[in-house]
Design an enzyme around this catalytic site. Sequence first.
Site, PDB file in Angstrom:
ATOM      1  N   THR A 288       0.859  -1.182   0.000  1.00 58.29           N
ATOM      2  CA  THR A 288       0.000   0.000   0.000  1.00 58.29           C
ATOM      3  C   THR A 288       0.901   1.240   0.000  1.00 58.29           C
ATOM      4  O   THR A 288       2.113   1.132   0.092  1.00 58.29           O
ATOM      5  CB  THR A 288      -0.860  -0.079   1.278  1.00 58.29           C
ATOM      6  OG1 THR A 288      -1.560  -1.312   1.255  1.00 58.29           O
ATOM      7  CG2 THR A 288      -1.849   1.036   1.409  1.00 58.29           C
TER       8      THR A 288
ATOM      9  N   THR B 172      -4.297   1.909  -2.142  1.00 58.41           N
ATOM     10  CA  THR B 172      -3.690   0.606  -2.380  1.00 58.41           C
ATOM     11  C   THR B 172      -4.261  -0.068  -3.612  1.00 58.41           C
ATOM     12  O   THR B 172      -5.364   0.276  -4.057  1.00 58.41           O
ATOM     13  CB  THR B 172      -3.925  -0.299  -1.146  1.00 58.41           C
ATOM     14  OG1 THR B 172      -3.310  -1.568  -1.344  1.00 58.41           O
ATOM     15  CG2 THR B 172      -5.406  -0.495  -0.880  1.00 58.41           C
TER      16      THR B 172
ATOM     17  N   GLU C  32      -7.773  -6.752  -4.656  1.00 58.01           N
ATOM     18  CA  GLU C  32      -8.218  -6.446  -3.297  1.00 58.01           C
ATOM     19  C   GLU C  32      -9.154  -7.490  -2.703  1.00 58.01           C
ATOM     20  O   GLU C  32      -9.250  -7.625  -1.481  1.00 58.01           O
ATOM     21  CB  GLU C  32      -8.912  -5.086  -3.303  1.00 58.01           C
ATOM     22  CG  GLU C  32      -8.696  -4.298  -2.043  1.00 58.01           C
ATOM     23  CD  GLU C  32      -7.243  -3.920  -1.836  1.00 58.01           C
ATOM     24  OE1 GLU C  32      -6.673  -4.379  -0.822  1.00 58.01           O
ATOM     25  OE2 GLU C  32      -6.681  -3.189  -2.653  1.00 58.01           O
TER      26      GLU C  32
ATOM     27  N   ASP D 147      -8.296  -9.907   0.123  1.00 57.49           N
ATOM     28  CA  ASP D 147      -8.325  -9.532   1.542  1.00 57.49           C
ATOM     29  C   ASP D 147      -9.495 -10.176   2.275  1.00 57.49           C
ATOM     30  O   ASP D 147      -9.559 -10.123   3.507  1.00 57.49           O
ATOM     31  CB  ASP D 147      -8.406  -8.010   1.695  1.00 57.49           C
ATOM     32  CG  ASP D 147      -7.038  -7.352   1.647  1.00 57.49           C
ATOM     33  OD1 ASP D 147      -6.031  -8.077   1.567  1.00 57.49           O
ATOM     34  OD2 ASP D 147      -6.968  -6.112   1.691  1.00 57.49           O
TER      35      ASP D 147
ATOM     36  N   SER E 158     -10.049  -4.288   5.796  1.00 58.59           N
ATOM     37  CA  SER E 158      -8.723  -3.710   5.581  1.00 58.59           C
ATOM     38  C   SER E 158      -8.063  -3.427   6.921  1.00 58.59           C
ATOM     39  O   SER E 158      -8.729  -3.408   7.970  1.00 58.59           O
ATOM     40  CB  SER E 158      -8.844  -2.409   4.780  1.00 58.59           C
ATOM     41  OG  SER E 158      -7.604  -1.744   4.687  1.00 58.59           O
ATOM     42  N   SER E 159      -6.745  -3.194   6.897  1.00 58.73           N
ATOM     43  CA  SER E 159      -6.009  -2.744   8.074  1.00 58.73           C
ATOM     44  C   SER E 159      -5.535  -1.302   7.928  1.00 58.73           C
ATOM     45  O   SER E 159      -4.813  -0.796   8.790  1.00 58.73           O
ATOM     46  CB  SER E 159      -4.802  -3.648   8.317  1.00 58.73           C
ATOM     47  OG  SER E 159      -5.214  -4.957   8.633  1.00 58.73           O
TER      48      SER E 159
ATOM     49  N   GLY F  36       1.680  -1.462   4.434  1.00 61.51           N
ATOM     50  CA  GLY F  36       2.171  -2.651   5.125  1.00 61.51           C
ATOM     51  C   GLY F  36       1.156  -3.728   5.422  1.00 61.51           C
ATOM     52  O   GLY F  36       1.412  -4.574   6.284  1.00 61.51           O
ATOM     53  N   GLY F  37      -0.013  -3.738   4.751  1.00 65.93           N
ATOM     54  CA  GLY F  37      -0.984  -4.790   5.032  1.00 65.93           C
ATOM     55  C   GLY F  37      -1.411  -4.746   6.490  1.00 65.93           C
ATOM     56  O   GLY F  37      -1.628  -3.675   7.067  1.00 65.93           O
TER      57      GLY F  37
END
Length: 609
Positions: free
Chosen positions: A419, A437, A458, A461, A485-486, A507-508
């Site tokens: 991202t 992202t 995406e 995820d 999402s984070s 960074g996920g």
Amino acid sequence: MSHSAARRVGRRRTLSYLSLTAVVAGALSLGAAPPPHGSPKPPVKTPVATGWGGAVASVDADASAAGIEVLRKGGNAVDAAVATAAALGVTEPYSSGLGGGGYFVYYDARTHRVHTLDGRETAPRTADKNLFVEDGKPLAFADAVTSGLSVGTPGTPATWDEALRSWGRKSTRDVLAPATRLARQGFTVDGTFRQQTADNAARFRDFPASAKLFLPGGEPPAVGTTLKNPDLARTYDELSRKGLRSLYGGALAQDIVRTATHPPLAPGSTRVARPGKLALADLRAYDVKHQAPTRTGYRGLDVYSIAPSSSGGTTVGEALNILENDKLGKLSQEQYLHHFIEASRIAFADRGRWVGDPSREDVPTRELLSQRFADSRACLIQDDAVLKSPLAPADPRRPGKGCAPAGKGVDTTYEGENTTHLTTADRWGNVVSYTLTIEQTGGSAITVPGRGFLLNNELTDFSFSQANPAVPDPNLPGPGKRPRSSISPTIVLDRHGEPVVALGSPGGATIITTVLQTLTGYVDRGLPLVDAIAAPRASQRNAAATELEPALYDSALRGRLEAIGHAFTQVPEIGAATGIERLKDGRWRAAAEPVRRGGGSAMVVTPTR
């Protein structure tokens, strides 16, 4: 801790993690953007800049310069954020672009209010919980990523359009102009771009449009060469004329759907690129969501972030609430890291059980952020022992009076790490924290022919299947659903509603722990913002082992933490944050990652001399 107290602590702190004195001193005089026209040679990257008139921090010098250009021409923080993001679509196409989505957090200096936009990608309306199940088994992650099946409806163009309509000062053409010029003239390839291209070369070769754009002559472009993207320049020109919402209808929408449903493989390719389910009706129906931010009180400050469908605001917020009663500023480094790791473990356990798309799931956002619930979880933390993972979640609607009972936990879903985050501020005091992202590095690897941008992956995820039958999973695929999402774009205000600091990271799933560690480093440990960003990181996401960067893994701290039961694995790097803080005299200080991912770029409109 008050805003002024946090600043005083930050000023008197030395660079306690990395020796950045020379870097910072040099950056103070190099923070301005170059003239907007000229050769494609990029501005020098510097990790910190202080001055007046507004600021931009991003991973890329050309992108930060695009934002500064718009600020100098009378644009505000929103205009600069969109301009920076559009330029990142040129220079950081493996992390962001028109084919992706993201979350936009905006502070309005006039009203002292924080607003957010959920621009997350959505699953096709024909998707169900078995989207990634084949022959009764979940697909391998690699098979799902490089396929049309992983492509969700892009949210980025609609996010830019909504942000500009709601709060911007400039036209779409004005804010896209720097990125259009950059795509047409080209940018200078650096080592990070070349390496990311090489890492994806096998995937790119299977799709002719990707190979043509990213593998000139059949190989990754050499460092120092110029890479142009005339197709993207034409796409930006079209969006400037017709409006950003035009991507969701007409020829451009048809191109996106055709590419996702019939991935254009190269002749002779043996790759099985599964067709997607995206339809024109999915694009036409897409909406960005205005929603209330999450808000967490911490040390006398108000921490605002994005609410579900992202888990960023609730998970960072719960962890901060867990740590609220700990005197982190007075703890040893060992005990500080221990409490940070355990709070992260607990917050991730609850995230996995409760957070999904609130339009499809019953997400207890308010209860997850209650101090009462955090207190019922904080009592699990022992100074001389370590919690075992996967830790069971607790019910925030029934926190009880004692520690939450044990049960069955679930592992954290994998999220792609590439991202990108940007932070902007303007002369009027407005601030934007924006993370966008396309998920995996290089997304689906499928470039829309003739359009110059990659499609996201995406939808990977989502959970591919329910990991633990005893624990409901709110993140299974569904029609029109946003995957969890984070992403954690964050803005912190003082008790008077004035901005203190804004930040975020790629960074996920490590985004959450990166933002949490940076915030506690800045607020509790008294680190200057650039040092809090640069600090060696740990990331615990309700897993058996905590990830450590080499500087921590190779330190004596690791042995002392292992002695009380921690287990660790080493990873090269975690996150790459950017941020902006408001100084007492009204200046802005922008800070970016000094080293990770090739380092970032901080700029201001008028540097301090």
